[in-house]
Structure formats: structure tokens, C-alpha cells
Design an enzyme around this catalytic site. Structure first.
Site, PDB file in Angstrom:
ATOM      1  N   ASP A  31       0.761  -1.231  -0.004  1.00 41.07           N
ATOM      2  CA  ASP A  31       0.045  -0.048   0.066  1.00 41.07           C
ATOM      3  C   ASP A  31       0.896   1.508   0.067  1.00 41.07           C
ATOM      4  OD1 ASP A  31      -2.778   1.170   0.274  1.00 41.07           O
ATOM      5  OD2 ASP A  31      -1.906   1.849   2.292  1.00 41.07           O
ATOM      6  N   GLU A  69       1.390   0.179  -5.133  1.00 39.89           N
ATOM      7  CA  GLU A  69       0.429   1.079  -5.163  1.00 39.89           C
ATOM      8  C   GLU A  69       0.836   2.673  -5.357  1.00 39.89           C
ATOM      9  OE1 GLU A  69      -3.615   2.995  -3.235  1.00 39.89           O
ATOM     10  OE2 GLU A  69      -1.778   2.810  -2.234  1.00 39.89           O
TER      11      GLU A  69
END
Length: 612
Positions: A327, A356
């Protein structure tokens, strides 16, 4: 009197140390790992007043580091190559007295653990938000002592989905043609509210009890293995939850950035690449908190960096993961991210990591991919990244009216930027995810455009990821995350609509299920889609044609956005189709005896396996 007081203080100190060690992390390790280094975080009241010793063949106690907080010790061990699995005692002594003891275990690695194959272009990944998929165990809906209970009426509340529900639904996912599952974070998030999403971890070594247990996580992997499916874990190195256990007793002042002042990040992610950026702005991005509930961890602290790296390796080995989705990739310290990806791949050379980086600029996304030669000399080792530029181009290209620079040409030009990536074929591609409006909503709830988009993502280069519920036209009225991450119908007892059985499901939704299943199950064995090259041709008259091909195979894909059928004359594509005479359209199953002309129905995609 002085002597009595001194003696009393000594006795108190001895008594405190004699209490049990509260935590040792990692809680266990494995014999035979590639790296010989292991660093243990030891936590217990006044534990730093003790000396540390151990005696186990093949283990060297290298160092014991005391830090600012006397309740922590960091113990560095060197593990020999011929180390055998087993248990040993770590003893904490004060003077000649053993004040505390901790039994530590070295486990045996599974066969070929180091050579596990990560997710790759042969896979289609199903992304699931665990709390919103299936409630398989109502007994864990409320867990005594945890700060938030179940409230299914609240879009940001916990709804009760869990690991048991996912385990119970694997046949459904397998029948749809998925070969891998990515779960939004399942680790403990003991936060007062909105804890369902999992991105505010409060214990890095424990599955949230409202999802199940560590053992159930391993059971999920076993069940996936039986079906030849892979598991991808969602991790967060940038931040933890404000209720993480160490926030009440931090090891060091610099464990958390900007604490206790709390400065929110400026979110200017391009600062990582900007050659003109000021250091104050860079620090404002990297060291700032994502939100006030998510303290920003300081990966420049070598003990925290080691903690996070070992934690990721621990989960890979413990569960048997084939991938990690990281993330908020650009927010942690980028030098630590380089070290992490390098060390992880040294331990598991065929593993995959996807990051990400939510940017529409391929130059920014490509900066992080393994093999990229950057102007500033920075090297990262992430094999994959999330392809946000392509996602945006497809959503806009399908919805926008056709013109010189809008429409299908936007998809074409997005792919023309692949020269910026070291390995565009290993990018993770997706119509949507848990952080954005569902693709069905993005294309104006037009079923035909949804189908065209799905056909594209399942046949172009890259590793497709599809969000749960896409196959049944899940939609949402609001644009908040709690609305986008809606409950999967049929996942709760009493649901009027059941996507698993088809009860109450619309005919359109059933048709999309069948459509997705047809393409994804065909794709499982379509090696030309996994490994073939991509050649595309400039869109013309509302149609876009491209090929996946090898020396021996070719698949032709034609997207038609027009409201009427189109007949495509194929001599323009001779550099690919020369020698091919016929084909089979895999969605309809129809045979095409002559490929010199291909009829493409209105607002549809055709996928044709070519034959010589």
C-alpha cells in the site's frame, strides 16, 4: 535508612524483570533461510536491565542493543547454514539470577519454499475486501475487548465478512476462472471506528479476530493450493494504526515521524522523483502522517526497517504467500523500500510484489519497477506496479466520444508509453479497485462498455485484477469508500439476492457472470495471452484491434464501441495474421472459417483464436 531504600529499589528492579516477557517478534523463525541474520524485538517491563544469553547449536548471539525505552531490547542473532529446527531458551538474567526466560522456536521450512512461483501474467486476481464479502462465522462478529463491534447498517462499520466466508466461497471464485486472490489487509485493526478496511494495523503479527485467526489464514492458503490458486497479502509499511500497542510505549522517540506534534503529509508523491524538490517538501511528504489515525512510521530507523522487512518475510513463510501488494508505495522512505524489495527477492527469487503508486504518469509509476534506470541513480526491485495510467485511459477511452484525441485512441496511446517500463508485461492491470468508483459506474452503468473493458483487461499485456462483484454488476449511489466496498449479495444469511446461487440475481448480472467465466477459464490455458507479444493498430471508426502472438500462436481482439455492427477487413493486419486462415471466437464459441473479414456486433468485443 539509605541502605534499606537502596535494597528496596534493587528488589523492585529484580521483581519487575522477573515478570514474563510480553512480546518477542518475530514470534518464531525458520531454519535454512537464505539470510543468516535475525533481529528479535523483545518487549517487557524494564527488560533492558537484564543480560541476554542463549545456547543452541548453530546460533550466534551477535549483539544486544538497549534503546531509549528500558522496556525494549533488540537482539541480533546469526543463524548457521546447517541450523536444525528446534526450540531454545532465551534467558534474561540480572546478576546470577535468571529473571525471565522465553522459549523460542525454529521451524522447518516447507519443501521448495524459497522457489515458490509468484503471481504472474498467467493469473487473474480477484480482489476482495474481507469484511464485505461473506460472513462465514457469525461467532466472531463481536469479539470481547475489541473497540468496534458489528454494525451492518453503517457504510463505514464492520459488516462481519471473514476468512471463513472466503474459504467457503473458493469454489465460486475458481469456477469464475480466478487463479489468485488478493485480500485487503486482514491483520488486527483494533481501532475505535472504521476499522473494517484494515489499513490501520495494531498488531503486525496477528490476524484480526473478527476475521478469524492466524491458523484460519493458513487454512485459506491450503484450500487455495488444492485449487491451484495463489494468495496475495496486502501490507502497509508507511503507517500503523494510532491504537497500535507500541503507540502507548514506543521504543524510541524517532520510531514515529512527527510525534507527538502530528503533521499530515502534503501527498505530493512526485517529490520522490523531482530533481528540483526542496528537502523540506520531501520530508513533508515522506514523514507526514497519511491521516491522524495512521501514525507515520520512520523507516529510516534501522530497527523499525528491520522489523518491517522481517515481518513481510515471516508472513510469506508462515502462510505460503505468492505475492505482496504494498500500500501507499511512495510514502515510506524510498531507500528502505529498495532494501526491502532486494532482500525479499533474495529470499524468494520468483516471488512477486506489486506496489500502489496512484499516478497517471507512467514515468512516475515506472520509477519504482525492477530494472528501471533512473536519472538520479535510484534502484528499486519491485517486479510489478499497479498500472493506474492504463486504468484511467480505459475508463475515459470507453466513455468519451470518438474523436482525433479522445476515445479508443486514449487506450492505444497509454500502451504506447510502455517503453518507459522495464517490464510492462508484469504490471498489474485493473478496471477498478477498493479505492475508486466501480468500473460499471465509471462507464456510466453501460453493460456493453463494461464487457468491452473486461475483455480488454483480460487479453492485453499485464496481470489482470478484478474487484469482487464486478461479475454481477455491483454498483453504488454514493462515492464514499464505504459505499464502493458494499456487501456481496448472498454473503449474509437472509440476503434477498444471492450471487452464489443466482437467486434474485438479474438476467443481466447472470449474463456477466457467464461472460467473465468464459473468458477467464479460457485464459487459464491461453499461453499466448500469458507470454505473447502485443501488437496493436491505430483505432479507426470506433474500433480498436490488437493481437497477442508468438511464433506459433496468435489471438486477435477487436473492440467495437459503435452502436451498430462493424465488418472489419483484416488485410491491414497482415504482418501478424499472414498464414492464418480461420479462427474461433472464444466468447460465443463460434467458428470463423474465413478471417479476411470479421463481423463485430454493436458495442462488443470479439476474441479470436487464429488457426492456420
Amino acid at each position: 535508612m539509605k541502605q534499606i531504600v537502596t535494597l528496596f529499589i534493587i528488589l523492585i528492579a529484580l521483581n519487575v524483570v522477573a515478570q514474563n516477557v510480553e512480546r518477542v517478534e518475530p514470534p518464531n523463525w525458520w531454519a535454512g533461510m537464505q539470510s543468516p541474520d535475525l533481529q528479535l524485538l523483545v518487549y517487557g517491563e524494564a527488560i533492558s536491565t537484564a543480560d541476554v544469553s542463549l545456547d543452541y547449536p548453530g546460533i550466534e548471539l551477535v549483539s544486544v542493543t538497549k534503546v531509549e525505552n528500558p522496556n525494549y531490547l533488540f537482539v541480533d542473532l546469526k543463524l548457521g547454514k546447517d541450523l536444525k529446527p528446534g526450540k531454545f531458551e532465551i534467558q534474561f538474567t540480572t546478576g546470577k539470577k535468571v529473571a525471565a526466560s522465553y522459549s523460542y522456536e525454529l521451524w522447518e521450512r516447507k519443501e521448495n519454499s524459497a522457489n515458490r512461483e509468484g503471481f504472474n501474467p498467467s493469473d487473474v486476481i480477484c480482489l476482495i475486501t474481507p469484511d464485505r464479502f461473506v460472513n462465514g462465522d457469525t461467532g466472531n462478529d463481536e469479539v470481547e475487548g475489541m473497540k468496534e463491534g458489528m454494525d451492518r447498517s453503517y457504510n463505514y462499520g464492520r459488516h462481519g465478512g471473514d476468512l471463513r466466508g472466503i474459504i467457503n466461497s473458493l469454489d465460486y471464485l475458481q469456477n469464475l476462472g480466478y487463479t489468485a486472490v488478493w485480500l485487503n489487509p486482514v491483520l488486527e485493526n483494533d481501532m475505535p471506528e472504521a476499522s473494517y478496511h484494515g489499513y490501520a494495523c495494531t498488531d503486525f503479527y496477528k490476524v484480526d479476530p473478527r476475521y478469524g485467526s492466524n491458523e484460519e489464514y493458513v487454512e485459506l492458503k491450503r484450500e487455495l493450493d488444492k485449487r491451484g490458486m495463489k494468495l496475495i497479502m496486502d501490507l502497509i509499511f508507511n503507517h500503523c494504526g494510532s491504537e497500535h500497542w507500541w503507540m502507548y510505549d514506543m521504543p524510541m522517540k524517532d520510531w514515529i515521524n512527527n510525534y507527538p506534534e502530528i503533521k499530515i503529509t502534503n501527498h505530493r508523491r512526485t517529490l520522490n522523483q523531482d530533481p528540483h524538490a526542496s528537502e523540506v517538501d520531501v520530508r513533508g511528504m515522506v514523514d507526514g502522517w497519511f491521516v491522524k489515525e495512521m501514525p507515520d512510521m520512520n523507516q529510516k530507523n534501522p530497527f523499525l526497517a528491520k522489523y518491517l522487512i522481517q515481518n513481510s518475510i515471516w508472513w510469506v513463510e508462515y502462510v505460503g504467500l505468492e505475492g505482496i501488494r504494498q500500500d501507499t508505495w511512495p510514502y515510506p522512505d524510498k531507500n528502505m523500500m529498495s532494501v526491502w524489495t532486494n532482500e525479499l527477492l533474495e529470499e524468494y527469487p520468483n516471488f512477486n510484489v506489486v506496489g500502489e503508486e496512484w499516478s497517471m504518469n507512467p514515468a512516475i509509476v515506472s520509477y519504482w519497477q525492477k530494472g528501471k534506470y533512473n536519472a538520479d541513480g535510484y534502484k528499486n526491485y519491485a517486479p510489478s506496479m499497479m498500472d493506474f495510467p492504463l486504468q484511467s485511459a480505459v475508463a475515459q477511452g470507453l466513455k468519451n466520444e470518438e474523436s482525433w484525441d479522445y476515445g479508443l485512441i486514449q487506450i492505444y496511446e497509454a500502451l504506447s508509453n510502455d517503453f518507459q517500463y522495464p517490464d510492462a508485461g508484469n504490471l498489474t492491470i485493473f478496471p477498478d479497485n477498493h479505492d475508486m468508483s466501480r468500473f460499471y459506474v465509471q462507464v456510466g452503468e453501460d453493460v456493453d462498455l463494461l464487457k468491452i473493458g473486461l475483455a480488454f483487461f483480460l487479453t492485453t499485456r499485464g496481470i489482470p485484477q478484478i474487484y469482487y462483484g464486478t461479475e454481477i454488476l455491483m454498483r453504488h449511489d454514493g462515492s464514499e469508500h464505504g459505499d464502493i466496498r458494499a456487501d456481496f449479495p448472498g454473503g449474509w444469511e437472509g440476503d434477498k439476492v444471492n450471487a452464489f446461487t443466482g437467486e434474485g440475481l438479474s438476467d443481466e448480472a447472470k449474463a456477466i457472470q457467464k461472460y467473465v467465466s468464459a473468458i477467464q477459464n479460457w485464459r487459464k490455458t491461453a499461453s499466448v495471452i500469458h507470454d505473447g507479444k502485443l501488437m496493436h493498430f491505430i483505432p479507426e471508426d470506433g474500433t480498436y484491434t490488437y493481437f497477442r502472438y508468438t511464433e506459433d500462436e496468435a489471438v486477435m481482439v477487436i473492440l467495437n464501441k459503435n452502436a451498430e455492427a462493424k465488418t472489419i477487413t483484416t488485410n491491414r493486419f497482415n504482418e501478424v495474421i499472414s498464414g492464418y486462415k480461420s479462427g474461433k471466437e472464444i466468447i460465443s464459441g463460434k467458428t470463423i472459417s474465413d478471417i479476411s473479414e470479421i463481423n463485430v456486433p454493436a458495442k462488443s468485443a470479439v476474441i479470436v483464436e487464429l488457426s492456420k
